[in-house]
Every structure is written in structure tokens, then in C-alpha cells.
Design a protein around this motif. Structure first.
Motif, PDB file in Angstrom:
ATOM      1  N   HIS A  58       4.633   1.691 -31.719  1.00 27.36           N
ATOM      2  CA  HIS A  58       5.387   0.867 -30.767  1.00 27.36           C
ATOM      3  C   HIS A  58       6.504   1.637 -30.061  1.00 27.36           C
ATOM      4  O   HIS A  58       6.845   1.317 -28.923  1.00 27.36           O
ATOM      5  N   VAL A  59       7.083   2.621 -30.709  1.00 31.34           N
ATOM      6  CA  VAL A  59       8.082   3.500 -30.083  1.00 31.34           C
ATOM      7  C   VAL A  59       7.738   4.936 -30.467  1.00 31.34           C
ATOM      8  O   VAL A  59       7.624   5.255 -31.644  1.00 31.34           O
ATOM      9  N   ALA A  60       7.589   5.791 -29.461  1.00 27.87           N
ATOM     10  CA  ALA A  60       7.069   7.136 -29.710  1.00 27.87           C
ATOM     11  C   ALA A  60       8.076   8.049 -30.382  1.00 27.87           C
ATOM     12  O   ALA A  60       7.710   8.936 -31.139  1.00 27.87           O
ATOM     13  N   ASN A  61       9.382   7.825 -30.101  1.00 31.11           N
ATOM     14  CA  ASN A  61      10.408   8.720 -30.630  1.00 31.11           C
ATOM     15  C   ASN A  61      11.771   8.038 -30.551  1.00 31.11           C
ATOM     16  O   ASN A  61      11.879   6.887 -30.109  1.00 31.11           O
ATOM     17  N   LYS A  62      12.815   8.756 -30.965  1.00 31.90           N
ATOM     18  CA  LYS A  62      14.160   8.175 -31.009  1.00 31.90           C
ATOM     19  C   LYS A  62      14.671   7.813 -29.616  1.00 31.90           C
ATOM     20  O   LYS A  62      15.297   6.767 -29.436  1.00 31.90           O
ATOM     21  N   ASN A  63      14.380   8.650 -28.627  1.00 34.97           N
ATOM     22  CA  ASN A  63      14.837   8.351 -27.271  1.00 34.97           C
ATOM     23  C   ASN A  63      14.203   7.077 -26.725  1.00 34.97           C
ATOM     24  O   ASN A  63      14.865   6.264 -26.067  1.00 34.97           O
ATOM     25  N   GLU A  64      12.913   6.912 -26.979  1.00 34.00           N
ATOM     26  CA  GLU A  64      12.246   5.686 -26.534  1.00 34.00           C
ATOM     27  C   GLU A  64      12.813   4.478 -27.271  1.00 34.00           C
ATOM     28  O   GLU A  64      12.939   3.390 -26.690  1.00 34.00           O
ATOM     29  N   LEU A  65      13.165   4.657 -28.516  1.00 35.05           N
ATOM     30  CA  LEU A  65      13.805   3.589 -29.279  1.00 35.05           C
ATOM     31  C   LEU A  65      15.140   3.207 -28.651  1.00 35.05           C
ATOM     32  O   LEU A  65      15.420   2.022 -28.441  1.00 35.05           O
ATOM     33  N   THR A 122      16.087   2.856 -17.105  1.00 34.14           N
ATOM     34  CA  THR A 122      14.867   2.109 -17.432  1.00 34.14           C
ATOM     35  C   THR A 122      14.632   1.030 -16.380  1.00 34.14           C
ATOM     36  O   THR A 122      15.522   0.675 -15.612  1.00 34.14           O
ATOM     37  N   LEU A 123      13.431   0.482 -16.362  1.00 32.25           N
ATOM     38  CA  LEU A 123      13.101  -0.563 -15.394  1.00 32.25           C
ATOM     39  C   LEU A 123      13.979  -1.793 -15.572  1.00 32.25           C
ATOM     40  O   LEU A 123      14.338  -2.449 -14.587  1.00 32.25           O
ATOM     41  N   VAL A 124      14.334  -2.127 -16.806  1.00 30.87           N
ATOM     42  CA  VAL A 124      15.190  -3.288 -17.049  1.00 30.87           C
ATOM     43  C   VAL A 124      16.575  -3.069 -16.448  1.00 30.87           C
ATOM     44  O   VAL A 124      17.147  -3.956 -15.806  1.00 30.87           O
ATOM     45  N   VAL A 125      17.133  -1.876 -16.636  1.00 33.31           N
ATOM     46  CA  VAL A 125      18.448  -1.564 -16.062  1.00 33.31           C
ATOM     47  C   VAL A 125      18.362  -1.507 -14.543  1.00 33.31           C
ATOM     48  O   VAL A 125      19.256  -2.002 -13.841  1.00 33.31           O
ATOM     49  N   LEU A 126      17.282  -0.924 -14.001  1.00 34.21           N
ATOM     50  CA  LEU A 126      17.104  -0.901 -12.552  1.00 34.21           C
ATOM     51  C   LEU A 126      17.047  -2.315 -11.985  1.00 34.21           C
ATOM     52  O   LEU A 126      17.630  -2.596 -10.921  1.00 34.21           O
ATOM     53  N   GLU A 174      10.640  10.775 -15.273  1.00 38.69           N
ATOM     54  CA  GLU A 174      10.286  10.162 -16.555  1.00 38.69           C
ATOM     55  C   GLU A 174       8.794   9.833 -16.557  1.00 38.69           C
ATOM     56  O   GLU A 174       8.276   9.229 -15.604  1.00 38.69           O
ATOM     57  N   PRO A 175       8.072  10.202 -17.616  1.00 34.76           N
ATOM     58  CA  PRO A 175       6.621   9.977 -17.630  1.00 34.76           C
ATOM     59  C   PRO A 175       6.225   8.511 -17.636  1.00 34.76           C
ATOM     60  O   PRO A 175       5.111   8.169 -17.241  1.00 34.76           O
ATOM     61  N   ASP A 176       7.145   7.633 -18.054  1.00 36.16           N
ATOM     62  CA  ASP A 176       6.804   6.205 -18.129  1.00 36.16           C
ATOM     63  C   ASP A 176       7.151   5.447 -16.854  1.00 36.16           C
ATOM     64  O   ASP A 176       6.975   4.241 -16.780  1.00 36.16           O
ATOM     65  N   MET A 177       7.651   6.157 -15.817  1.00 33.80           N
ATOM     66  CA  MET A 177       8.066   5.494 -14.594  1.00 33.80           C
ATOM     67  C   MET A 177       6.926   5.434 -13.589  1.00 33.80           C
ATOM     68  O   MET A 177       6.137   6.382 -13.458  1.00 33.80           O
ATOM     69  N   PRO A 179       5.239   5.458  -9.705  1.00 36.53           N
ATOM     70  CA  PRO A 179       5.505   6.370  -8.582  1.00 36.53           C
ATOM     71  C   PRO A 179       6.628   5.824  -7.697  1.00 36.53           C
ATOM     72  O   PRO A 179       6.898   4.611  -7.703  1.00 36.53           O
ATOM     73  N   PRO A 180       7.306   6.711  -6.932  1.00 42.32           N
ATOM     74  CA  PRO A 180       8.444   6.284  -6.108  1.00 42.32           C
ATOM     75  C   PRO A 180       8.129   5.114  -5.179  1.00 42.32           C
ATOM     76  O   PRO A 180       8.968   4.234  -4.972  1.00 42.32           O
ATOM     77  N   GLU A 181       6.919   5.095  -4.607  1.00 39.37           N
ATOM     78  CA  GLU A 181       6.564   4.009  -3.688  1.00 39.37           C
ATOM     79  C   GLU A 181       6.587   2.659  -4.394  1.00 39.37           C
ATOM     80  O   GLU A 181       7.025   1.653  -3.825  1.00 39.37           O
ATOM     81  N   GLU A 182       6.110   2.634  -5.635  1.00 38.06           N
ATOM     82  CA  GLU A 182       6.102   1.387  -6.393  1.00 38.06           C
ATOM     83  C   GLU A 182       7.518   0.972  -6.798  1.00 38.06           C
ATOM     84  O   GLU A 182       7.862  -0.207  -6.772  1.00 38.06           O
ATOM     85  N   ILE A 183       8.340   1.983  -7.152  1.00 36.12           N
ATOM     86  CA  ILE A 183       9.740   1.704  -7.478  1.00 36.12           C
ATOM     87  C   ILE A 183      10.436   1.081  -6.276  1.00 36.12           C
ATOM     88  O   ILE A 183      11.168   0.086  -6.391  1.00 36.12           O
ATOM     89  N   ALA A 184      10.210   1.666  -5.082  1.00 36.66           N
ATOM     90  CA  ALA A 184      10.848   1.163  -3.863  1.00 36.66           C
ATOM     91  C   ALA A 184      10.426  -0.268  -3.565  1.00 36.66           C
ATOM     92  O   ALA A 184      11.239  -1.093  -3.145  1.00 36.66           O
ATOM     93  N   GLU A 185       9.149  -0.569  -3.782  1.00 37.04           N
ATOM     94  CA  GLU A 185       8.659  -1.921  -3.526  1.00 37.04           C
ATOM     95  C   GLU A 185       9.200  -2.918  -4.549  1.00 37.04           C
ATOM     96  O   GLU A 185       9.540  -4.052  -4.201  1.00 37.04           O
TER      97      GLU A 185
END
Length: 233
Positions: A58-65, A122-126, A174-177, A179-185
Motif C-alpha cells: 500500500h505504501v512503497a517507502n517512507k516518503n510515500e508514507l 501531492t495532488l491533494v495539496v495541489l 515525480e513518477p506518480d504525477m 503529465p503536465p497537460e493533465e495537471i493543467a486541465e
């Protein structure tokens, strides 16, 4: 209903399935009790009654946690009040964020460190920041004034004082983000702000920002506020 029985024949309740939500909520609770420095996968697993390896599904490492824990606590911030003017809406959300941080005293340090290490929040913070920009814009702020307002507010938007706009241009995406176009939309107000700001590559408060102007803008704003308080005292 099918009961699960132990070898002794006693009825036992079915175990709640392990999920990312349970892992993160347990991690937040443990950090609230003993601080984030004492947090470990072993302690989380022990609290959940599972082996530590089960957590890594469910969480790959400490940073993801840590990123997930930030998302949990930011998710506790109250949504904008319906029908409120921009000033009341911003004030109440910031005060809600501060109440959240008082419940989770470890959170400011983790938010600050992860924002420095990540290329983007993260997407939640964004989503939260995008909604705050949207409140200013819906309140009649120009994009330029919104830009300055976000600088002045800084990390106060999340309930504490630390610059949010660190330069992340030299970090790998970030590998979990998406693409920029989707972020912008998905986050149109952030995209609008990013496209409108003139870039200053030498800025220490973030690409696109004039250090001296932002410093003087915040200073003048603070002094004007103090003068207003002085005049009405």
C-alpha cells in the motif's frame, strides 16, 4: 453470517481488510502520539496487527508514507463556506488549517520537508491550493494580485509560516504525477497563475518570482496593516 473460529472454538470477528487508508490513518495516529521521528513500518504494522511486509503493498517507502499522511491531514481542512466573501472564506480555511496542525503538531515539519524534496506537491495539496487561488479569483482579484497574495500568505495557507514557492525546476518529475497537460486541465487556476507570472530564474523564492518586489510587497502590506491598526486604536 459466517463466523471465524479460533482453535479453541471461540468465535472471532472477521479482520478488517488492510488498505492504504487504514495504513495512513494509523500512521497519522501514531505520529500524533509519539512524533513522526519515532514512526516506523514496524510500529505501524504492530498497531494494525500485520507483518511489516504487508504494508508495502500500500505504501512503497517512507516518503510515500509521509506524502500520504500529508494528504490525510490536509483532507481535514474545512471546505470553503458557501456564500462567504473572499476574505471570510480565506480566513476561515486558514484558521481551519491551523486547527488541523494543532491536532497534528508533527505536520508542519513534514509538509515543509516534503515540499522541498518533491518536484511538485501531492495532488491533494495541489487541489487545496488551486481552490484557494480560485477564491481570490472569484473575489475579483487580478491574476497579478492573486500571485502576490499567494506569496504573502505563503505557508499560512496551510496553517503555519514557511515559503511554499520553492524552486523545483532542477528536480526530476515525480513518477506518480500525471503529465503536465493533465495537471493543467485538473488544476486550471494553478495553470493560469503559472502561465501568467514572468519568470525570474535567479529567484530564491521560486521560479517566476521577483525576490525584491515580493519582499517589498509583503513588507509594505504588513506596514500598511499596522498603520491601519494604529489609526483605529
Amino acid at each position: 453470517m459466517v463466523e471465524i473460529t479460533t482453535q479453541a472454538g471461540a468465535a472471532a470477528q472477521p479482520r478488517t481488510p488492510l488498505s492504504k487508508t487504514r495504513v495512513l490513518e494509523t500512521a497519522v495516529a501514531l505520529a500524533d502520539e509519539g512524533g513522526v521521528d519515532a514512526l516506523s513500518m514496524r510500529k505501524i504494522a504492530q498497531a494494525l496487527g500485520v507483518v511489516p511486509m504487508a504494508l508495502y503493498k500500500h505504501v512503497a517507502n517512507k516518503n510515500e508514507l509521509l506524502d500520504g499522511m500529508i494528504d490525510v491531514v490536509v483532507g481535514e481542512i474545512d471546505p470553503p463556506a458557501a456564500g462567504a466573501d473572499w476574505k471570510s472564506a480565506i480566513r476561515e480555511r486558514v484558521l481551519s488549517a491551523r486547527r488541523m496542525l494543532l491536532r497534528h503538531p508533527w505536520a508542519p515539519g513534514v509538509i515543509e520537508s516534503r515540499m522541498k524534496e518533491r518536484a511538485t506537491p501531492t495532488l491533494v495539496v495541489l487541489e487545496y491550493l488551486d481552490s484557494m487561488i480560485g477564491i481570490f479569483r472569484a473575489g475579483g482579484f487580478s491574476i497579478d494580485l492573486t500571485h502576490h497574495a499567494m506569496h504573502v500568505m505563503g505557508s499560512r495557507l496551510l496553517g503555519f509560516s514557511q515559503e511554499l514557492f520553492e524552486d523545483s525546476s532542477d528536480r526530476a518529475p515525480e513518477p506518480d504525477m500525471p503529465p503536465p497537460e493533465e495537471i493543467a486541465e485538473r488544476f486550471p487556476y494553478i495553470a493560469e497563475l503559472a502561465m501568467a507570472v514572468a519568470h525570474d530564474e535567479e529567484s530564491v523564492v521560486g521560479s517566476g518570482c521577483d525576490d525584491q518586489f515580493e519582499f517589498e510587497f509583503a513588507l509594505d502590506l504588513t506596514l500598511d496593516g499596522l498603520q491601519r491598526l494604529h489609526d483605529t486604536a
